[in-house]
Design an enzyme around this catalytic site. Structure first.
Site, mmCIF file in Angstrom:
data_model
loop_
_atom_site.group_PDB
_atom_site.id
_atom_site.type_symbol
_atom_site.label_atom_id
_atom_site.label_comp_id
_atom_site.label_asym_id
_atom_site.label_seq_id
_atom_site.Cartn_x
_atom_site.Cartn_y
_atom_site.Cartn_z
ATOM 1 N N ASN A 208 0.849 -1.187 0.000
ATOM 2 C CA ASN A 208 0.000 0.000 0.000
ATOM 3 C C ASN A 208 0.884 1.236 0.000
ATOM 4 O OD1 ASN A 208 0.706 0.673 2.747
ATOM 5 N ND2 ASN A 208 -0.636 -1.008 3.374
ATOM 6 N N ASP A 304 -4.140 -11.261 12.022
ATOM 7 C CA ASP A 304 -4.620 -9.981 12.556
ATOM 8 C C ASP A 304 -3.811 -9.670 13.813
ATOM 9 O OD1 ASP A 304 -6.014 -7.851 13.690
ATOM 10 O OD2 ASP A 304 -7.913 -8.518 12.839
ATOM 11 N N LEU A 306 -3.195 -6.800 15.470
ATOM 12 C CA LEU A 306 -3.842 -5.927 16.453
ATOM 13 C C LEU A 306 -4.829 -6.710 17.311
ATOM 14 C CD1 LEU A 306 -4.556 -3.175 17.688
ATOM 15 C CD2 LEU A 306 -6.112 -2.809 15.748
#
Length: 398
Positions: A208, A304, A306
């Site tokens: 990104n 994931d 977090l």
């Protein structure tokens, strides 16, 4: 500023010794007193007269200075400073420090001091990577000696690699950090930053637009409040800050492993823009075009990070902070993310292309907690980092 601080600056013998002159000048500009010590080898590169002129202090050179030694001068020198800095730190000086040798004034001071020691190594790239030097570095780190650098670049000898002395502003930043008596002293903080790169084949990857600027600024701000910062970064455009422990990774799974290895910590700030998906099976050869047909790319979810840390039953950080880069319904989506992940705070921002925030120098965030959504004005990312670090300090020390 370093007003009222005394720095004992030991200058080792190497071509980078000339940079110590600029370091002395800038430290004095910040209000510090600089007490210089030259090794015999350092005198081959800088003169005592130039050092004395820039430091505005007597230059200490000889262990057997009878005037000083009548009063145990080397002991007094080693104890009177607020911080001992070795710049440049040669392979020889590192070896003496690691093995407790004391056969000249510099090494004796380093052995006799009861103050913290910060070293800025400088040497040939092959010397830096030699197993003996790396063993000495690990010994010194385990003894509590702080390091700044070395950096990568072209050497005076013409070779390229790790071994260059850190730039003067970076050394001064590390000195400030070492002398910080801030609210986060004694706290260990984990910060993730930058993008992750998820390979498709040997030449392509998913990523990104994250530059890593906000994460690096947060790590710096927390460091300046006295925290011991572990900085886990993907392949970011922005270089990692100095004075923190840097762990460089590539993929989301690499980052997950690094985070797990860093725990437990007091605070975790997940500023990294981790890719949500990766190739289920990256190819080992470059994917070729086949008569215009699209390649069959099969994806799977990344871990994931977090959520995993937020939902820990054991060794959960006191404060877990996530980031939410949104393009629509920013506060609503970020609030939902905070509830879903189980973290304490979410820092939400609007990253629509027209905002210029993703990869830019400014940010406009909303700090979302259990009971509040605090909208901050648009400001420089360094200012955002400072404000967030102050909020963190208040939360974990009140």
């Amino acid at each position: 500023m370093l007003n009222g601080k005394t720095i004992l600056l030991i200058v080792g013998g190497g071509i980078a010794a000339f940079k110590s002159l600029d370091l002395m000048r800038r430290l004095r500009d910040e209000g510090a007193r600089v007490v210089p010590v030259l090794t015999k080898a350092a005198e081959e590169f800088v003169t005592p007269l130039s050092v004395s002129a820039l430091a505005a202090e007597k230059v200490h050179r000889d262990l057997f200075d009878l005037t000083s030694e009548a009063e145990m001068g080397h002991i007094e020198l080693s104890r009177a400073a607020d911080l001992v800095v070795v710049s440049p730190a040669t392979a020889d000086l590192l070896a003496k420090m690691a093995n407790g040798l004391a056969n000249d004034l510099a090494s004796t001071l380093l052995l006799a001091t009861d103050k913290r020691v910060l070293v800025a190594p400088s040497m040939n790239v092959r010397m830096w990577h030699h197993p003996a030097v790396q063993r000495n570095v690990e010994i010194l780190k385990s003894d509590g000696v702080m390091f700044i650098g070395p950096e990568e670049g072209v050497m005076a000898c013409g070779e390229f690699g790790l071994g260059r002395l850190s730039e003067t502003p970076d050394i001064i930043g590390a000195i400030r950090s070492a002398l910080t008596d801030g609210p986060l002293v004694g706290k260990q903080v984990l910060v993730t930053s930058g993008p992750t790169h998820e390979p498709i084949d040997p030449v392509r990857y998913i990523a990104n637009r994250s530059s890593g600027a906000q994460g690096a600024a947060i790590a710096s701000a927390l460091r300046d409040l006295g925290a011991d910062v572990i900085f886990i970064t993907g392949p970011a455009e922005v270089p990692p800050p100095t004075g923190v422990h840097v762990v460089q990774v590539q993929t989301a799974r690499d980052m997950k492993e690094a985070v797990d290895a860093a725990l437990p910590v007091d605070v975790a700030v997940f500023a990294a823009a981790v890719a949500d998906w990766r190739m289920a099976t990256p190819t080992t050869s470059k994917i070729k075009k086949k008569n215009g047909a699209m390649p069959d790319l099969k994806f799977t979810e990344n871990p994931d990070i977090l959520a995993a840390v937020s939902q820990l039953k054991k060794n959960r950080p006191q404060l877990v902070i996530g980031f939410a880069a949104e393009t629509d319904d920013v506060i609503e989506n970020a609030t939902s993310k905070r509830d879903r992940k189980g973290c304490d705070w979410i820092v939400a921002n609007d990253v629509r292309p027209e905002t210029g925030i993703m990869g830019g120098s400014e940010n406009a965030v909303t700090l979302i907690s259990k009971d509040n959504a605090d909208v901050w004005p648009r400001m420089d990312k360094t200012q955002v980092a400072t404000k967030l670090a102050q909020r963190i300090a208040k939360a974990v020390t009140s």
